[in-house]
Structures are given as structure tokens and as C-alpha cells.
Design a protein around this motif. Structure first.
Motif, PDB file in Angstrom:
ATOM      1  N   GLN A  68       6.627  -4.539  13.481  1.00 13.79           N
ATOM      2  CA  GLN A  68       6.856  -3.248  12.831  1.00 13.79           C
ATOM      3  C   GLN A  68       5.614  -2.909  12.018  1.00 13.79           C
ATOM      4  O   GLN A  68       5.083  -3.771  11.323  1.00 13.79           O
ATOM      5  CB  GLN A  68       8.059  -3.407  11.894  1.00 13.79           C
TER       6      GLN A  68
ATOM      7  N   LEU B 258       3.913  -1.505   8.935  1.00  9.35           N
ATOM      8  CA  LEU B 258       4.212  -1.150   7.549  1.00  9.35           C
ATOM      9  C   LEU B 258       2.922  -1.234   6.755  1.00  9.35           C
ATOM     10  O   LEU B 258       1.996  -1.923   7.152  1.00  9.35           O
ATOM     11  CB  LEU B 258       5.193  -2.171   6.943  1.00  9.35           C
TER      12      LEU B 258
ATOM     13  N   SER C 182       2.300  -0.632  -0.537  1.00  9.89           N
ATOM     14  CA  SER C 182       3.029   0.393   0.214  1.00  9.89           C
ATOM     15  C   SER C 182       3.853  -0.231   1.340  1.00  9.89           C
ATOM     16  O   SER C 182       4.828   0.358   1.794  1.00  9.89           O
ATOM     17  CB  SER C 182       2.051   1.430   0.784  1.00  9.89           C
TER      18      SER C 182
ATOM     19  N   MET D  62       7.639  -1.233  -0.104  1.00  7.18           N
ATOM     20  CA  MET D  62       8.474  -0.273  -0.818  1.00  7.18           C
ATOM     21  C   MET D  62       9.964  -0.447  -0.523  1.00  7.18           C
ATOM     22  O   MET D  62      10.795  -0.285  -1.408  1.00  7.18           O
ATOM     23  CB  MET D  62       8.065   1.158  -0.440  1.00  7.18           C
ATOM     24  N   ASP D  63      10.300  -0.754   0.735  1.00  7.27           N
ATOM     25  CA  ASP D  63      11.717  -0.852   1.100  1.00  7.27           C
ATOM     26  C   ASP D  63      12.184  -2.304   1.157  1.00  7.27           C
ATOM     27  O   ASP D  63      13.256  -2.608   1.671  1.00  7.27           O
ATOM     28  CB  ASP D  63      11.957  -0.177   2.463  1.00  7.27           C
ATOM     29  N   CYS D  64      11.348  -3.204   0.632  1.00  4.25           N
ATOM     30  CA  CYS D  64      11.673  -4.628   0.705  1.00  4.25           C
ATOM     31  C   CYS D  64      12.586  -4.987  -0.475  1.00  4.25           C
ATOM     32  O   CYS D  64      12.406  -4.496  -1.583  1.00  4.25           O
ATOM     33  CB  CYS D  64      10.337  -5.376   0.667  1.00  4.25           C
ATOM     34  N   SER D  65      13.571  -5.837  -0.218  1.00  9.47           N
ATOM     35  CA  SER D  65      14.547  -6.137  -1.279  1.00  9.47           C
ATOM     36  C   SER D  65      13.889  -6.830  -2.475  1.00  9.47           C
ATOM     37  O   SER D  65      14.312  -6.666  -3.612  1.00  9.47           O
ATOM     38  CB  SER D  65      15.670  -7.018  -0.734  1.00  9.47           C
TER      39      SER D  65
ATOM     40  N   PHE E 255      11.142  -6.078  -3.763  1.00  4.83           N
ATOM     41  CA  PHE E 255      10.408  -5.114  -4.575  1.00  4.83           C
ATOM     42  C   PHE E 255      11.116  -4.820  -5.892  1.00  4.83           C
ATOM     43  O   PHE E 255      10.486  -4.570  -6.905  1.00  4.83           O
ATOM     44  CB  PHE E 255      10.205  -3.798  -3.798  1.00  4.83           C
ATOM     45  N   SER E 256      12.443  -4.863  -5.863  1.00  2.34           N
ATOM     46  CA  SER E 256      13.169  -4.486  -7.081  1.00  2.34           C
ATOM     47  C   SER E 256      13.871  -5.667  -7.752  1.00  2.34           C
ATOM     48  O   SER E 256      14.918  -5.490  -8.347  1.00  2.34           O
ATOM     49  CB  SER E 256      14.132  -3.352  -6.783  1.00  2.34           C
TER      50      SER E 256
END
Ligand SMILES: *Cc1c(COP(=O)(O)O)cnc(C)c1O
Length: 336
Positions: A110, A112, A326, A329-332, A334-335
Motif C-alpha cells: 500500500q 502511504l 504523513s 496519520m491513520d495508524c492506531s 498515532f493517537s
């Protein structure tokens, strides 16, 4: 031994600092407030460019003028699909009207982050994908391609992984020239310098430059890719390049220590601790770091400074690479 002004002049010549379109390689320093101290500083090489990571801008700053002088029309760039050097080269070569031909490890399952940004610069059909199984033969594949292009009359050059190349030496040495300027302007003399290493080109050049000036700084190198042995063999090569470029032979190397990252040791790997550190640095220091290079440098430096009770003035080099964020950003993680 050479004098500072001699080092400056050689680097300035190779990077064509007198020309209007030369890459600007001056970055500032400021204090971090770690451990309630006021003698720990960061050098903001991340501010050298938005799209090109700081260390890569330094390396390309001497490579590009030399390629232009040689009339090079096409450059084969070798590296990983998410390599900062590949993404940086797409910018610095295209800006200078030199065709980039990437030979990349992949394709990734993918796209990214860096690999996705790279597709803005280069069409997928132009990429020579090399599978992991073929990767050991990459050099042969590149050589075959280069021979073909030469036979067609094209002036072509091969940029190795991470731009570990003699032409990158003067630009890599610019980091030492700029630290000397930071010291003059701030009145602070650094006793310890922390720097990260991928191929090691910039860290090795810093050590070689310090050897040439016979500086007494202690260097702390966080080895992010490869082994200590590989770093040391790269260092011997860079010392040879530097002795030839500066026209001196070095008496001894400065004191240096190597460390593997405090966590997520293999190159490019990340984990929750890295992302927690990225958040801590953002909240406490106000700085964006990336999970591949700078966050690992900061984390390891913090640990070493506290465990070894390092005294004196300390400088961390933030080499940039923030665009890699960048891809997460949608990686778990990250938060966290
Ligand atoms: C490439 C890179 C490095 C490492 O540079 P080397 O000269 O290969 O050791 C460090 N930080 C960032 C952000 C980079 O892009």
C-alpha cells in the motif's frame, strides 16, 4: 590540522554558496528545557526545507552542482519505497532539470506517506521495482540499465542508497561549518553532540571534520540502520574522502560513542513508545519529529543524558524527515 576558514572556503566552493540558487544550509539553534537544565540545545536542520529532509538537503547541496558541471542528464536513484533520500532527490533533481530514474525496493502493498508523495513527482511506469529476493542483484540490474543508456549517448550518474557518496562530502561537512557559526553567534561551545545515522554519511562527515579541526567535542551517534561495524567501515571511507578533499591527514578521531535506538531497534520499525515520545516532544518542546529518525534520536539522547549524567553544553541535531509522519496519520499508534 586545518583552520576553520579553510574548511569554510572549501565547503562554500563545492556548494557554490556565492550563487543565488544555492541551497541555503544555515539552521538556528535553541534551548530545550529538559531536566530543568538550560544547557541542552537543538539544531533545527528540520527547518532547512519542508519537502527535503535536512540531512538530504546538505548532501544534495554539493552533489547537484557537480552533476550540473559534468553535464549529467539522468540520475539513477536507489533506495526503499519510503526513503527520504529518494523523495528528496525527486525534488532536487527535477528542480535542476535532471531526469530521475528510481530503482526501488518494492512495490509496497500500500502506498502511504513518502511513497505516496513520491508518486506526485514520478509516474509509476518510470519506477524500476526490485523485489526483496532480487535486491542483492540490484547493482547488476542498475549497471545493465546504465550501460544501455550510455550506449544511447545519455550522460548518466548513479546515486547510491542514502546518497553515501564522495560527492556528498562537502555538503555533509556543511553541518560542522554551521555548528561553528551557531557557536559564534550564541557564545556557547558544545561539549557533546547527538546525531542520528542512517547510512551514516552526515555523522561520519561531522566526525571527519572535527578530526580535521582537532576539536575536542564528544559525539554521540544513534545508529538507526545497520550495525556499529557498518558505521565504522563507512567512517573509514568518509575519512578517506575527507582527507582527499581537505588535503590533510588526520592525527586522530574525536571521542565518539555509538548507540542503537532505545526502542524499536530495526530500521523503519516503530511502536507505541516512539509515538508517545513524538507526542511528548510536541507538547513539551513544541517540535514535530518523525518516527523513523528524529524521535528515536530524541528518545535515545534523553535516556543517555540522564543515565550517564552528561554535563556541559549538549547539542541535539534534529535532521528533519517530518513528512514521513504523513504515512502514519491513520495508524492506531498515532493517537496513543
Ligand atoms: C537520511 C536521514 C538521516 C540519516 O542520514 P545519513 O547521512 O544517511 O546517516 C537522518 N535523519 C533524516 C531525517 C534523514 O532523512
Amino acid at each position: 590540522m586545518i583552520q576553520e576558514n579553510e574548511l569554510y572556503r572549501k565547503v562554500a566552493d563545492a556548494c557554490r554558496w556565492e550563487t543565488a540558487d544555492a541551497f541555503r544550509l544555515q539552521s538556528r539553534i535553541h534551548r530545550l528545557r529538559w531536566f530543568g537544565r538550560s544547557d541542552i540545545w537543538v539544531k533545527r536542520d528540520d527547518e532547512l526545507s519542508f519537502g527535503v529532509s535536512g540531512t538530504k538537503l546538505r548532501k544534495h547541496a554539493s552533489i547537484i552542482p557537480s552533476l550540473k558541471q559534468q553535464g549529467i542528464e539522468e540520475v539513477v536513484v536507489i533506495g526503499g519505497a519510503n526513503s527520504n533520500n529518494v523523495l528528496s532527490a525527486a525534488q532536487t533533481l527535477t528542480e535542476n532539470n535532471i531526469k530521475i530514474t528510481p530503482f526501488l525496493l518494492g512495490p509496497p502493498s500500500q502506498k502511504l506517506g513518502n511513497s505516496k508523495l513520491f508518486s506526485l513527482f514520478v509516474d509509476d511506469s518510470e519506477i524500476h521495482w526490485i523485489s526483496r529476493a532480487q535486491w542483492a542483484d540490484c547493482e547488476d540490474l542498475v549497471n545493465k540499465y546504465v550501460e544501455k543508456r550510455k550506449a544511447q549517448g545519455i550522460k548518466i550518474f548513479v546515486l547510491p542508497e542514502g546518497a553515501h557518496h564522495p560527492l556528498a562530502l562537502p555538503g555533509s561537512l556543511s553541518i560542522l561549518v554551521d555548528i561553528l557559526r551557531n557557536e559564534r553567534e550564541s557564545g556557547v561551545c558544545f561539549d557533546h553532540v547527538f546525531i542520528d545515522a542512517g547510512t551514516g554519511m552526515v555523522a561520519q562527515s561531522l566526525l571527519a571534520g572535527a578530526a580535521a579541526l582537532e576539536r575536542k567535542t564528544v559525539f554521540h551517534v544513534v545508529v538507526l540502520a545497520g550495525s556499529f561495524e557498518e558505521f565504522k567501515s563507512g567512517l573509514s571511507r568518509v575519512i578517506q574522502y575527507a582527507e582527499a578533499f581537505l588535503g590533510v591527514s588526520f592525527r586522530s578521531l574525536p571521542d565518539y560513542h555509538m548507540y542503537y535506538p532505545a526502542t524499536a531497534r530495526s530500521f523503519g520499525s516503530t511502536n507505541n513508545s516512539i509515538f508517545k515520545e513524538i507526542k511528548r516532544i510536541a507538547r513539551e518542546d513544541g517540535i514535530l519529529t518523525d518516527p523513523v529518525y528524529s524521535a528515536k534520536l530524541f528518545l535515545t539522547a534523553r535516556q543517555r543524558i540522564s543515565e550517564q549524567r552528561l554535563e556541559g553544553n549538549i547539542l541535539l541535531i534534529h535532521s528533519g524527515g517530518g513528512l514521513a509522519l504523513s504515512g502514519f496519520m491513520d495508524c492506531s499508534m498515532f493517537s496513543v
